[in-house]
Design an enzyme around this catalytic site. Structure first.
Site, short mmCIF file in Angstrom:
data_model
loop_
_atom_site.label_atom_id
_atom_site.label_comp_id
_atom_site.label_asym_id
_atom_site.label_seq_id
_atom_site.Cartn_x
_atom_site.Cartn_y
_atom_site.Cartn_z
N SER A 143 9.18 40.81 -24.70
CA SER A 143 9.01 41.56 -23.44
C SER A 143 8.24 42.84 -23.75
CB SER A 143 10.39 41.93 -22.87
OG SER A 143 10.25 42.91 -21.86
N TYR A 156 18.72 45.12 -24.47
CA TYR A 156 17.65 44.14 -24.20
C TYR A 156 16.39 44.49 -25.01
CZ TYR A 156 14.41 41.35 -21.27
OH TYR A 156 13.47 40.46 -20.81
N ALA A 157 16.02 45.79 -25.02
CA ALA A 157 14.83 46.22 -25.77
C ALA A 157 15.00 45.92 -27.26
CB ALA A 157 14.58 47.70 -25.55
N ALA A 158 16.20 46.18 -27.79
CA ALA A 158 16.44 45.92 -29.22
C ALA A 158 16.33 44.43 -29.51
CB ALA A 158 17.82 46.45 -29.62
N SER A 159 16.88 43.61 -28.62
CA SER A 159 16.82 42.15 -28.85
C SER A 159 15.37 41.67 -28.80
CB SER A 159 17.68 41.40 -27.83
OG SER A 159 17.10 41.42 -26.55
N ILE A 189 7.72 40.17 -14.10
CA ILE A 189 7.44 38.83 -13.58
C ILE A 189 8.48 38.48 -12.50
CG2 ILE A 189 7.05 36.41 -14.19
CD1 ILE A 189 5.19 38.41 -15.70
P1 NAP Z 1 15.65 33.64 -15.50
O1 NAP Z 1 14.94 33.41 -14.22
O2 NAP Z 1 16.95 34.38 -15.47
O3 NAP Z 1 15.85 32.24 -16.26
C1 NAP Z 1 16.47 32.22 -17.51
C2 NAP Z 1 16.54 30.81 -18.02
O4 NAP Z 1 17.20 30.84 -19.31
C3 NAP Z 1 17.37 29.91 -17.13
O5 NAP Z 1 16.86 28.61 -17.18
C4 NAP Z 1 18.75 29.98 -17.80
O6 NAP Z 1 19.50 28.84 -17.50
C5 NAP Z 1 18.34 30.00 -19.27
N1 NAP Z 1 19.35 30.53 -20.18
C6 NAP Z 1 19.84 31.78 -20.27
N2 NAP Z 1 20.74 31.88 -21.26
C7 NAP Z 1 20.81 30.64 -21.83
C8 NAP Z 1 21.54 30.09 -22.90
N3 NAP Z 1 22.43 30.82 -23.62
N4 NAP Z 1 21.36 28.79 -23.22
C9 NAP Z 1 20.49 28.03 -22.52
N5 NAP Z 1 19.77 28.48 -21.50
C10 NAP Z 1 19.92 29.79 -21.15
O7 NAP Z 1 14.74 34.48 -16.51
P2 NAP Z 1 13.14 34.64 -16.58
O8 NAP Z 1 12.79 35.85 -15.82
O9 NAP Z 1 12.46 33.35 -16.29
O10 NAP Z 1 12.98 35.03 -18.12
C11 NAP Z 1 12.65 34.06 -19.12
C12 NAP Z 1 12.42 34.81 -20.42
O11 NAP Z 1 11.36 35.75 -20.25
C13 NAP Z 1 13.63 35.61 -20.92
O12 NAP Z 1 13.71 35.56 -22.31
C14 NAP Z 1 13.31 37.01 -20.45
O13 NAP Z 1 13.97 37.97 -21.23
C15 NAP Z 1 11.81 37.04 -20.63
N6 NAP Z 1 11.15 38.05 -19.81
C16 NAP Z 1 11.22 38.04 -18.45
C17 NAP Z 1 10.58 39.04 -17.73
C18 NAP Z 1 10.62 39.10 -16.23
O14 NAP Z 1 10.11 40.09 -15.65
N7 NAP Z 1 11.16 38.10 -15.52
C19 NAP Z 1 9.86 40.04 -18.39
C20 NAP Z 1 9.80 40.02 -19.78
C21 NAP Z 1 10.44 39.01 -20.49
P3 NAP Z 1 21.05 28.96 -17.04
O15 NAP Z 1 21.09 29.89 -15.87
O16 NAP Z 1 21.45 27.57 -16.78
O17 NAP Z 1 21.73 29.57 -18.23
#
Ligand code: NAP
Length: 248
Positions: A143, A156-159, A189
């Site tokens: 991120s 979150y930032a550390a991870s 996003i």
């Molecule tokens: P999201 O809409 O919350 O979707 C997260 C997905 O991860 C879901 O399919 C969820 O499924 C799954 N998940 C979470 N914990 C899990 C676990 N322990 N085991 C298996 N599946 C798991 O998130 P997103 O916005 O699409 O983000 C996706 C990635 O991009 C993340 O790593 C996030 O940190 C990163 N990111 C997002 C943004 C943003 O602005 N959206 C910005 C920077 C980085 P379940 O609900 O079934 O667990």
């Protein structure tokens, strides 16, 4: 023109919603066999059905990414089902936001386990197969917050910064085996993860983005496609910021 991922097998963690789902759908449309993981059954089954409209080479796994043994079972089954594993996208992630002063140890642990240990789990297990194949592309979802930090998100930032260190180290360890490792650092996003933010906060973010819009999951999926494909064959150890130009 041949599809960009023809003949490749990809595994996407957290592929049922948001960015992971967009990646799974795009990879399938570009010829990959797609395996994906999730925790909540409803969204997982829905996405599996949508992927099956695109290809019959699909398999969803209800599998908690934080559990090493579960990750091992998933990857073993992917290889048993599809014969190999070419692309790993570590996308599963969570937030448990709060200022440091008020953050509980549980919030810290949940995020480090959900976002960083999960990436270790799948990198470790998949790299064993990729080393035997002498090829593979690992894509880890970091991120912009992992690059620049963010008030209220120190866990979150550390991870996400940890993911960058892990990715760059893997690139150095695994390069001689033909395995590439890169990270994507998305900005803001539009997904369920950012849905919880108030309209005021969202408007403020968007006003600071040079391209003047929030990103869509597809914006990230297209970069993941590039990193998964042989188009990026000479790239490893990189962090691609995909944020509309905003560096927090
Ligand atoms: P999201 O809409 O919350 O979707 C997260 C997905 O991860 C879901 O399919 C969820 O499924 C799954 N998940 C979470 N914990 C899990 C676990 N322990 N085991 C298996 N599946 C798991 O998130 P997103 O916005 O699409 O983000 C996706 C990635 O991009 C993340 O790593 C996030 O940190 C990163 N990111 C997002 C943004 C943003 O602005 N959206 C910005 C920077 C980085 P379940 O609900 O079934 O667990």
């Amino acid at each position: 023109m041949e599809k960009m991922l023809a003949g490749k097998v990809a595994l996407v963690t957290g592929g049922s919603r948001g960015i992971g789902k967009a990646i799974a759908m795009l990879f399938a449309s570009q010829g990959a066999a797609v395996a994906f993981t999730y925790q909540s059954e409803q969204a997982g089954k829905q996405t599996e059905a949508e992927l099956k409209q695109v290809t019959d080479k699909v398999k969803g796994y209800q599998a908690d990414a934080t559990q090493y043994e579960v990750a091992k079972d998933v990857v073993d089954d992917v290889v048993k089902t599809f014969g190999r594993i070419d692309v790993l996208v570590n996308n599963a992630g969570i937030t448990r936001d709060g200022l440091l002063m008020r953050m509980t140890a549980q919030q810290w642990d949940d995020v480090m386990t959900g976002n960083l240990k999960s990436v270790f789990n799948y990198c470790q297990v998949c790299s064993t197969y990729m080393m035997r194949q002498r090829s593979g592309s690992i894509i880890n979802m970091s991120s912009v917050v992992g690059v620049h930090g963010n008030a209220g998100q120190c866990n979150y930032a550390a991870s996400k910064a940890g993911i960058i260190g892990l990715t760059q180290s893997l690139a150095k360890e695994l390069g001689t085996r033909g395995i590439r490792a890169n990270a994507i650092a998305p900005g803001f996003i539009q997904t369920d993860m950012t849905q919880a933010l108030s309209d005021d906060v969202k408007d403020k973010w968007i006003n600071e983005i040079p391209l003047r819009r929030a990103g869509e999951p597809q914006d990230i999926a297209q970069v993941a496609l590039f990193l998964a494909s042989d188009m990026s064959a000479y790239m490893t150890g990189q962090v691609l910021q995909v944020d509309g130009g905003k560096c927090i």
